[in-house]
Scaffold this motif. Structure first.
Motif, PDB file in Angstrom:
ATOM      1  N   SER A  51       0.883  -1.195   0.114  1.00 37.25           N
ATOM      2  CA  SER A  51      -0.183  -0.093  -0.188  1.00 37.25           C
ATOM      3  C   SER A  51       0.874   1.165  -0.019  1.00 37.25           C
ATOM      4  CB  SER A  51      -0.924  -0.034   1.241  1.00 37.25           C
ATOM      5  OG  SER A  51      -1.767   1.169   1.311  1.00 37.25           O
ATOM      6  N   THR A  54      -0.935   4.356   2.130  1.00 35.09           N
ATOM      7  CA  THR A  54      -1.610   3.998   3.580  1.00 35.09           C
ATOM      8  C   THR A  54      -0.851   3.268   4.276  1.00 35.09           C
ATOM      9  OG1 THR A  54      -2.892   2.135   2.992  1.00 35.09           O
ATOM     10  CG2 THR A  54      -3.863   4.157   2.543  1.00 35.09           C
ATOM     11  N   THR A  56      -2.530   1.031   6.532  1.00 31.25           N
ATOM     12  CA  THR A  56      -3.524  -0.142   7.329  1.00 31.25           C
ATOM     13  C   THR A  56      -3.108  -1.242   7.416  1.00 31.25           C
ATOM     14  OG1 THR A  56      -5.041   1.407   5.904  1.00 31.25           O
ATOM     15  CG2 THR A  56      -5.919  -0.860   6.745  1.00 31.25           C
ATOM     16  N   GLY A  64     -12.820  -7.307  -1.452  1.00 28.22           N
ATOM     17  CA  GLY A  64     -12.716  -6.199  -2.422  1.00 28.22           C
ATOM     18  C   GLY A  64     -13.600  -5.079  -2.131  1.00 28.22           C
ATOM     19  N   ASP A  65     -13.076  -3.890  -2.261  1.00 30.20           N
ATOM     20  CA  ASP A  65     -14.063  -2.705  -1.817  1.00 30.20           C
ATOM     21  C   ASP A  65     -13.772  -1.805  -2.947  1.00 30.20           C
ATOM     22  OD1 ASP A  65     -15.791  -1.273  -0.988  1.00 30.20           O
ATOM     23  OD2 ASP A  65     -14.796  -0.726   0.930  1.00 30.20           O
ATOM     24  N   ASN A  66     -14.455  -1.530  -4.022  1.00 30.08           N
ATOM     25  CA  ASN A  66     -14.234  -0.631  -4.954  1.00 30.08           C
ATOM     26  C   ASN A  66     -12.644  -0.540  -5.326  1.00 30.08           C
ATOM     27  OD1 ASN A  66     -16.756   0.052  -4.826  1.00 30.08           O
ATOM     28  ND2 ASN A  66     -16.689   1.517  -3.148  1.00 30.08           N
ATOM     29  N   LYS A  68     -10.111  -1.650  -3.789  1.00 37.52           N
ATOM     30  CA  LYS A  68      -9.208  -1.746  -2.779  1.00 37.52           C
ATOM     31  C   LYS A  68      -9.305  -2.841  -1.900  1.00 37.52           C
ATOM     32  CE  LYS A  68      -8.787   3.203  -2.592  1.00 37.52           C
ATOM     33  NZ  LYS A  68      -9.028   4.386  -1.827  1.00 37.52           N
ATOM     34  N   THR A  70     -10.153  -4.447   1.920  1.00 37.69           N
ATOM     35  CA  THR A  70     -10.443  -4.055   3.349  1.00 37.69           C
ATOM     36  C   THR A  70     -10.719  -5.399   3.791  1.00 37.69           C
ATOM     37  OG1 THR A  70     -13.084  -3.872   2.666  1.00 37.69           O
ATOM     38  CG2 THR A  70     -11.581  -1.877   2.433  1.00 37.69           C
TER      39      THR A  70
END
Length: 163
Positions: A51, A54, A56, A64-66, A68, A70
């Motif tokens: 990353s 970030t 994180t 998967g989240d848009n 990215k 998570t």
């Protein structure tokens, strides 16, 4: 600056590449772009990061989240694992045909199944059957059972928690 092809054969237009040049066709090539301006394979390997922008920390199951990654949420993105706990319903702890058992992890809104553990003896099975035990509620860390008649021997009760 050199671009290093790590996945596909030399000169291939499909595959995984490591480099510092922006890819021209995102549909056929996955690019891992290192930080800084490395010039050797070792420099590129040392400069790669999962990353770039970030810090994180993700643990457990990911989703998967848009575009990215998570952390997946238990009970929302996947079914929570079933947890079995065996507790002893002591014969001396029944009061007015009711007993409240301490069970780690149980919440007031937990979905539960209550039964007699498969470790029960024939005598315990007969006592539980005669008592007609049923669950009447749960709280944070507790499960309450009621019987038509309180059992006169200790019973191994299994609490199966679905949430």
């Amino acid at each position: 600056m050199a671009i290093f092809n790590v996945g596909a054969g030399g000169g291939s237009t499909n595959g995984v590449y490591v480099g510092t040049t922006e890819p021209t066709d995102h549909r056929t090539t996955v690019w891992i772009v290192p930080d800084g301006t490395p010039t050797t394979p070792e420099d590129i390997a040392n400069a790669l990061s999962i990353s770039a922008n970030t810090s994180t920390t993700l643990t457990g199951m990911l989703k998967g989240d848009n575009g990215k990654m998570t952390q997946a949420v238990a009970g929302t993105d996947y079914a929570t694992p079933v947890v079995d706990t065996v507790v002893t319903a002591s014969a001396s702890a029944w009061s007015d045909n009711t007993i409240t058992l301490s069970v780690t992890g149980v919440m007031a809104d937990s979905k539960l199944e209550i039964g007699l553990s498969d470790t029960a003896t024939d005598e315990q099975y007969a006592a539980a059957t005669a008592a007609q035990i049923r669950a009447t509620g749960s709280g944070n860390g507790t499960v309450t059972l009621k019987a038509t008649t309180a059992p006169t021997i200790d019973l191994p009760i299994i609490i199966r928690r679905f949430s």
